[in-house]
Design a protein around this motif. Structure first.
Motif, PDB file in Angstrom:
ATOM      1  N   CYS A 330      28.526  17.495   1.964  1.00  0.00           N
ATOM      2  CA  CYS A 330      27.555  18.410   2.922  1.00  0.00           C
ATOM      3  C   CYS A 330      26.674  19.058   2.533  1.00  0.00           C
ATOM      4  O   CYS A 330      26.592  19.344   1.305  1.00  0.00           O
ATOM      5  CB  CYS A 330      28.962  19.546   3.405  1.00  0.00           C
ATOM      6  SG  CYS A 330      30.271  18.900   4.010  1.00  0.00           S
ATOM      7  N   GLY A 331      25.791  19.466   3.450  1.00  0.00           N
ATOM      8  CA  GLY A 331      24.582  20.113   3.059  1.00  0.00           C
ATOM      9  C   GLY A 331      23.869  19.707   1.785  1.00  0.00           C
ATOM     10  O   GLY A 331      23.607  18.315   1.621  1.00  0.00           O
ATOM     11  N   ALA A 333      24.742  19.417  -1.150  1.00  0.00           N
ATOM     12  CA  ALA A 333      25.250  18.341  -2.039  1.00  0.00           C
ATOM     13  C   ALA A 333      24.854  16.769  -1.349  1.00  0.00           C
ATOM     14  O   ALA A 333      24.779  15.958  -2.353  1.00  0.00           O
ATOM     15  CB  ALA A 333      26.710  18.749  -2.036  1.00  0.00           C
ATOM     16  N   VAL A 376      30.908  14.976  -3.761  1.00  0.00           N
ATOM     17  CA  VAL A 376      30.112  16.002  -4.380  1.00  0.00           C
ATOM     18  C   VAL A 376      30.143  17.386  -3.628  1.00  0.00           C
ATOM     19  O   VAL A 376      30.009  17.590  -2.544  1.00  0.00           O
ATOM     20  CB  VAL A 376      28.509  15.703  -4.483  1.00  0.00           C
ATOM     21  CG1 VAL A 376      27.737  16.637  -5.268  1.00  0.00           C
ATOM     22  CG2 VAL A 376      28.249  14.273  -4.667  1.00  0.00           C
ATOM     23  N   SER A 377      30.812  18.642  -4.661  1.00  0.00           N
ATOM     24  CA  SER A 377      30.748  19.779  -3.791  1.00  0.00           C
ATOM     25  C   SER A 377      30.608  20.751  -4.944  1.00  0.00           C
ATOM     26  O   SER A 377      31.264  20.973  -6.015  1.00  0.00           O
ATOM     27  CB  SER A 377      32.107  19.862  -3.370  1.00  0.00           C
ATOM     28  OG  SER A 377      32.348  21.123  -2.704  1.00  0.00           O
ATOM     29  N   GLN A 378      29.535  21.693  -4.775  1.00  0.00           N
ATOM     30  CA  GLN A 378      29.429  22.552  -5.771  1.00  0.00           C
ATOM     31  C   GLN A 378      30.655  23.586  -5.931  1.00  0.00           C
ATOM     32  O   GLN A 378      31.076  23.737  -6.883  1.00  0.00           O
ATOM     33  CB  GLN A 378      28.219  23.425  -5.356  1.00  0.00           C
ATOM     34  CG  GLN A 378      27.704  24.686  -6.191  1.00  0.00           C
ATOM     35  CD  GLN A 378      28.640  25.748  -6.287  1.00  0.00           C
ATOM     36  OE1 GLN A 378      28.743  26.394  -7.565  1.00  0.00           O
ATOM     37  NE2 GLN A 378      28.850  26.312  -5.278  1.00  0.00           N
ATOM     38  N   SER A 379      31.037  24.188  -4.695  1.00  0.00           N
ATOM     39  CA  SER A 379      32.119  25.064  -4.865  1.00  0.00           C
ATOM     40  C   SER A 379      33.514  24.335  -5.051  1.00  0.00           C
ATOM     41  O   SER A 379      34.466  24.814  -5.514  1.00  0.00           O
ATOM     42  CB  SER A 379      32.353  25.745  -3.510  1.00  0.00           C
ATOM     43  OG  SER A 379      32.725  24.693  -2.411  1.00  0.00           O
ATOM     44  N   GLY A 380      33.749  22.960  -4.791  1.00  0.00           N
ATOM     45  CA  GLY A 380      34.731  22.535  -4.587  1.00  0.00           C
ATOM     46  C   GLY A 380      35.946  22.657  -3.813  1.00  0.00           C
ATOM     47  O   GLY A 380      36.962  22.322  -3.918  1.00  0.00           O
ATOM     48  N   THR A 382      34.840  22.756  -0.030  1.00  0.00           N
ATOM     49  CA  THR A 382      34.446  22.675   1.153  1.00  0.00           C
ATOM     50  C   THR A 382      35.501  21.793   2.095  1.00  0.00           C
ATOM     51  O   THR A 382      35.555  20.576   1.439  1.00  0.00           O
ATOM     52  CB  THR A 382      33.044  21.824   1.208  1.00  0.00           C
ATOM     53  OG1 THR A 382      32.202  22.621   0.546  1.00  0.00           O
ATOM     54  CG2 THR A 382      32.545  21.527   2.489  1.00  0.00           C
ATOM     55  N   VAL A 428      23.810  31.937  -1.287  1.00  0.00           N
ATOM     56  CA  VAL A 428      24.170  30.945  -0.373  1.00  0.00           C
ATOM     57  C   VAL A 428      23.390  29.714  -0.320  1.00  0.00           C
ATOM     58  O   VAL A 428      24.075  28.590  -0.520  1.00  0.00           O
ATOM     59  CB  VAL A 428      24.079  31.578   1.036  1.00  0.00           C
ATOM     60  CG1 VAL A 428      24.795  30.599   2.036  1.00  0.00           C
ATOM     61  CG2 VAL A 428      25.473  32.481   0.994  1.00  0.00           C
ATOM     62  N   SER A 430      21.793  26.995  -1.874  1.00  0.00           N
ATOM     63  CA  SER A 430      21.925  26.232  -3.126  1.00  0.00           C
ATOM     64  C   SER A 430      20.559  25.534  -3.537  1.00  0.00           C
ATOM     65  O   SER A 430      19.854  25.028  -3.128  1.00  0.00           O
ATOM     66  CB  SER A 430      22.829  24.905  -2.917  1.00  0.00           C
ATOM     67  OG  SER A 430      23.137  24.345  -4.108  1.00  0.00           O
ATOM     68  N   GLU A 528      17.860  27.797   6.017  1.00  0.00           N
ATOM     69  CA  GLU A 528      18.893  28.470   5.819  1.00  0.00           C
ATOM     70  C   GLU A 528      18.379  30.152   5.906  1.00  0.00           C
ATOM     71  O   GLU A 528      18.915  30.966   5.974  1.00  0.00           O
ATOM     72  CB  GLU A 528      19.482  28.022   4.566  1.00  0.00           C
ATOM     73  CG  GLU A 528      20.393  27.011   4.560  1.00  0.00           C
ATOM     74  CD  GLU A 528      20.928  26.368   3.405  1.00  0.00           C
ATOM     75  OE1 GLU A 528      22.202  26.183   2.921  1.00  0.00           O
ATOM     76  OE2 GLU A 528      20.063  26.177   2.460  1.00  0.00           O
ATOM     77  N   ALA A 640      27.524  30.931   5.231  1.00  0.00           N
ATOM     78  CA  ALA A 640      28.647  31.337   3.924  1.00  0.00           C
ATOM     79  C   ALA A 640      28.355  30.174   2.860  1.00  0.00           C
ATOM     80  O   ALA A 640      28.302  29.050   3.196  1.00  0.00           O
ATOM     81  CB  ALA A 640      29.851  31.253   4.401  1.00  0.00           C
ATOM     82  N   LYS A 641      28.687  30.637   1.705  1.00  0.00           N
ATOM     83  CA  LYS A 641      28.501  29.671   0.559  1.00  0.00           C
ATOM     84  C   LYS A 641      29.599  28.484   0.383  1.00  0.00           C
ATOM     85  O   LYS A 641      29.400  27.459   0.333  1.00  0.00           O
ATOM     86  CB  LYS A 641      28.407  30.435  -0.681  1.00  0.00           C
ATOM     87  CG  LYS A 641      27.994  29.259  -1.748  1.00  0.00           C
ATOM     88  CD  LYS A 641      27.288  29.995  -2.902  1.00  0.00           C
ATOM     89  CE  LYS A 641      26.626  28.882  -3.891  1.00  0.00           C
ATOM     90  NZ  LYS A 641      25.483  28.060  -3.024  1.00  0.00           N
ATOM     91  N   VAL A 643      32.382  26.770   2.525  1.00  0.00           N
ATOM     92  CA  VAL A 643      32.842  26.298   3.997  1.00  0.00           C
ATOM     93  C   VAL A 643      34.205  25.895   3.926  1.00  0.00           C
ATOM     94  O   VAL A 643      34.346  24.704   3.975  1.00  0.00           O
ATOM     95  CB  VAL A 643      31.717  25.606   4.529  1.00  0.00           C
ATOM     96  CG1 VAL A 643      32.101  25.495   6.203  1.00  0.00           C
ATOM     97  CG2 VAL A 643      30.238  26.198   4.493  1.00  0.00           C
TER      98      VAL A 643
HETATM   99  C1  G6P Z   1      27.272  25.140   2.744  1.00  0.00           C
HETATM  100  C2  G6P Z   1      26.349  26.110   1.869  1.00  0.00           C
HETATM  101  C3  G6P Z   1      25.320  24.956   1.221  1.00  0.00           C
HETATM  102  C4  G6P Z   1      26.176  23.805   0.475  1.00  0.00           C
HETATM  103  C5  G6P Z   1      27.197  23.351   1.519  1.00  0.00           C
HETATM  104  C6  G6P Z   1      28.208  22.306   0.765  1.00  0.00           C
HETATM  105  O1  G6P Z   1      26.742  25.094   3.829  1.00  0.00           O
HETATM  106  O2  G6P Z   1      25.476  27.086   2.582  1.00  0.00           O
HETATM  107  O3  G6P Z   1      24.682  25.774   0.508  1.00  0.00           O
HETATM  108  O4  G6P Z   1      25.330  23.099   0.074  1.00  0.00           O
HETATM  109  O5  G6P Z   1      28.172  24.392   2.041  1.00  0.00           O
HETATM  110  O6  G6P Z   1      28.713  23.069  -0.288  1.00  0.00           O
HETATM  111  P1  G6P Z   1      29.574  22.368  -1.369  1.00  0.00           P
HETATM  112  O7  G6P Z   1      30.128  23.706  -2.262  1.00  0.00           O
HETATM  113  O8  G6P Z   1      30.608  21.793  -0.819  1.00  0.00           O
HETATM  114  O9  G6P Z   1      28.447  21.811  -2.434  1.00  0.00           O
END
Ligand code: G6P
Length: 646
Positions: A330-331, A333, A376-380, A382, A428, A430, A528, A640-641, A643
């Motif tokens: 998402c987003g 990523a 792919v997920s920064q936060s892991g 989503t 928030v 990325s 954003e 939100a960072k 989701v």
């Molecule tokens: C939200 C954040 C974005 C991020 C996206 C996916 O929309 O605001 O910055 O790219 O989620 O997040 P993730 O943690 O899955 O990479």
């Protein structure tokens, strides 16, 4: 979304709860609240708006409780208001609950409880949870199916106080009965004066970790929020329950069988989650990129050696057998995934599709055991990305997670995981996560090429059929940190463009080929954090519609890094200049003698990884425009960072 925190130990809980909430505010900041128990009474402080508002509430300074729960909200059901803020109570004020997630069947449950004479004071989905717990607590002879409960619950609690043991068991049963009724996602914390000095937690599809230290325990939605207190964590699984006191943590499955759990020691530098003299986290994270990219490369890539992926057990036999890669995210990523697609196709000759997780899930994608699905997920955390991963698994595909957060939910679901090691990303919007994700994709593509035996020949890098050797490509990757530093040395021209453009209502981002993927990311950054409407287009597609929107004075940003597409791209820019556009060009080509308003020069590199360099001016542009407009860069409205809702 939302973030939850909990503390139990010898110290005053309120300060620790607030501290934790501040670290989790990136997950939502519509309202915040805390609850502690003192003298057998639940004390709640909550209000609309940011966490810091709680500090000004009457009575906050007098809170003495040494355990409590807390919440920062990203509103889903019910507008941001005091009534809708967590913690929520049941009608008898016996149970206080904080919740991250969405209860999808809350209307049904609400109606059921209203029939049983419960009253609701908020519009949230959460308020059904404390009331359901109260319902099952008060009706121990009824289970979640409306029948007599299974009397074989094997509850063993590590506590000598028999009244408390009885109450804890009874409340634990009530919580399990309540959660069995919940459809959707939840991470919950429950406290009650009936069970002094105890917090009960559970989760399903929303994250929850328990940090442990000598004589005190902590709960949070993510690990970084607790790193100043401890490095030892239990990662709660779906449908798992924990009964937490200051000296003990007991784990139960949904049948309430007691089990042991392994502690995970986290090596992460907590100071990395502070601003270190930068005005905002986003600016700090932009400037960290030389280092975060270096960390991502780590020991994986060296000249004249094969890549090191000891932590990824993908064999060449398996890889030779797959016929497709899906990259799902998402987003930002997902935008990194678009660059990944080009890398896999060019280096490994594996057809690769990129999809948005929330679409992939519902479009019945063609997947079988010969498909490799990369998430792919920064936060892991989503929710859509995790659900998309579960879908691929159920169809027999192998799944690989690329994440920045050690032990995050996605890494626990995937068959394989590799980490970006970019360090905590707090803003928030990325930035460094994106460049690290693309860096990791480039090294992974080389690794796959090596496994497939494609590492002997040269790599075609553009539409003119130009090639480079694999060693040269490796060198380009290793040079990235240095080249990012060069871009960051002088940001004055980008600032100047931002000064001129910040009052605009619309902007356009253009690019061809790989540059189009960067246009998408630049446009997303701008939307954003500046609230300026913007659109990203493939330059060649402009004439099929969007050019109708180009009028005198409109700002158009073009990315131009692929020499083979240079002439065509310049023609497209001329088409908008003719119609009155003001232009900013991000390029590694020599563009002297052109009539562009601003030219931001970036160092040259292979087009396969040029997004890592060309995105930097676009991140800075969004940042400076947001600052010029006086906006909250790190916490843009409505976002939100992490989701964790679908
Ligand atoms: C939200 C954040 C974005 C991020 C996206 C996916 O929309 O605001 O910055 O790219 O989620 O997040 P993730 O943690 O899955 O990479």
């Amino acid at each position: 979304m939302c973030g939850i925190i909990g503390y139990i130990g010898p110290k005053k809980a309120s300060n620790i709860l607030i501290d934790g909430l501040l670290a989790l505010e990136y997950r939502g900041y519509d309202s915040a609240g805390i609850a502690t128990i003192e003298n057998n009474e639940i004390k709640i402080m909550k209000d609309k708006g940011r966490v810091k508002n709680i500090l000004n509430l009457e009575g906050y300074n007098e809170l003495q409780g040494t355990y409590g729960i807390a919440h920062t909200r990203w509103a889903t059901h019910g507008k941001p208001s005091k009534e809708n803020s967590h913690p929520h109570f049941d009608n008898s004020n016996t149970f206080a609950v904080v919740h991250n997630g969405i209860i999808e069947n809350y209307t049904e449950l609400r109606n059921f409880l209203i029939e049983k004479d419960y009253t609701f004071y908020s519009q949230t989905d959460t308020e059904v949870i404390p009331n359901l717990i109260h319902y099952y607590y008060s009706n121990p002879n009824i289970d979640s199916n409306g029948e007599n409960p299974d009397s074989s619950y094997d509850i063993v609690l590590d506590n000598n106080d028999s009244t408390k043991v009885n109450n804890t068991s009874r409340i634990l049963v009530a919580i399990t009965q309540a959660t069995k009724n919940l459809k959707g996602s939840y991470a919950i914390e429950v406290i009650s004066p009936l069970i002094p000095d105890t917090i009960i937690v559970s989760r399903k599809d929303s994250p929850l970790v328990i940090g442990t230290s000598n004589g005190e325990n902590f709960i949070a939605s993510d690990i970084p929020a607790l790193l100043t207190y401890t490095r030892d964590f239990y990662l709660l699984d779906d449908n798992e329950f924990a009964v937490i006191t200051k000296n003990s943590i007991e784990f139960y499955n949904e049948k309430l069988e007691n089990h042991k759990k392994e502690i995970k020691n986290i090596e992460w530098d907590a100071s990395a989650a502070e601003k270190n003299g930068f005005e905002d986290f986003m600016l700090k994270e932009i400037f960290e990129q030389p280092n975060s990219i270096r960390e991502t490369i780590g020991s994986r890539l060296k000249l004249n050696e094969k890549c090191n992926f000891d932590d990824l057990e993908i064999s060449s036999e398996y890889l030779k057998n797959i016929n497709k890669i899906f990259i799902v995210a998402c987003g930002t990523a997902m935008h990194a995934g678009l660059v990944g697609k080009n890398l896999f196709e060019k280096l490994c000759k594996i057809p690769t599709e990129v999809d948005i997780a929330s679409e992939f899930r519902y479009r019945d994608p063609i997947i079988d055991e010969k498909t490799l699905c990369i998430y792919v997920s920064q936060s892991g955390e989503t929710a859509d990305t995790i659900a998309a991963l579960k879908l691929a698994k159920s169809k027999g595909a192998k799944t690989l997670a690329i994440s920045n957060v050690i032990g995050s939910s996605i890494t626990r679901e995937a068959d394989y995981t590799i980490y970006t090691h970019a360090g905590p990303e707090i803003a928030v919007a990325s930035t460094k996560a994106y460049t690290s994700q693309v860096t990791l994709f480039s090294i992974l593509a080389i690794h796959f090429a090596e496994l497939l035996g494609y590492d002997k020949g040269d790599i075609t890098i553009n539409s003119n059929g130009e090639t480079i050797t694999l060693e040269d490509f490796k060198k380009d990757i290793l040079d990235l940190p240095k080249k990012v530093s060069i871009i960051l040395e002088d940001t004055s021209l980008i600032k100047k463009f931002a000064d001129e453009a910040y009052n605009e209502k619309d902007m356009f981002f253009l690019g061809r080929g790989i540059d189009q993927t960067v246009a998408l990311e630049g446009s997303l950054k701008l939307k954003e954090i500046t609230y300026i409407h913007s659109d990203a287009y493939a330059s060649g597609e402009l004439k099929h519609g969007p050019i109708a929107l180009i009028e005198n004075g409109i700002h158009v940003i073009s990315i131009l890094t692929d020499e083979s597409l240079l002439k065509k791209s310049i023609s497209n820019i001329q088409e908008v200049i003719t119609r009155g556009a003001k232009t900013m060009i991000v390029t590694n080509q020599n563009l002297e003698n052109n009539n562009f308003d601003f030219v931001i020069n970036i160092p040259e590199t292979s087009p396969l990884i040029s997004p890592i360099l060309s995105v930097i001016p676009l991140q800075l542009l969004a940042y400076y425009i947001s600052k010029n407009k006086g906006l909250d860069v790190d916490k843009p409205r409505n976002l939100a960072k992490s989701v964790t809702v679908e």
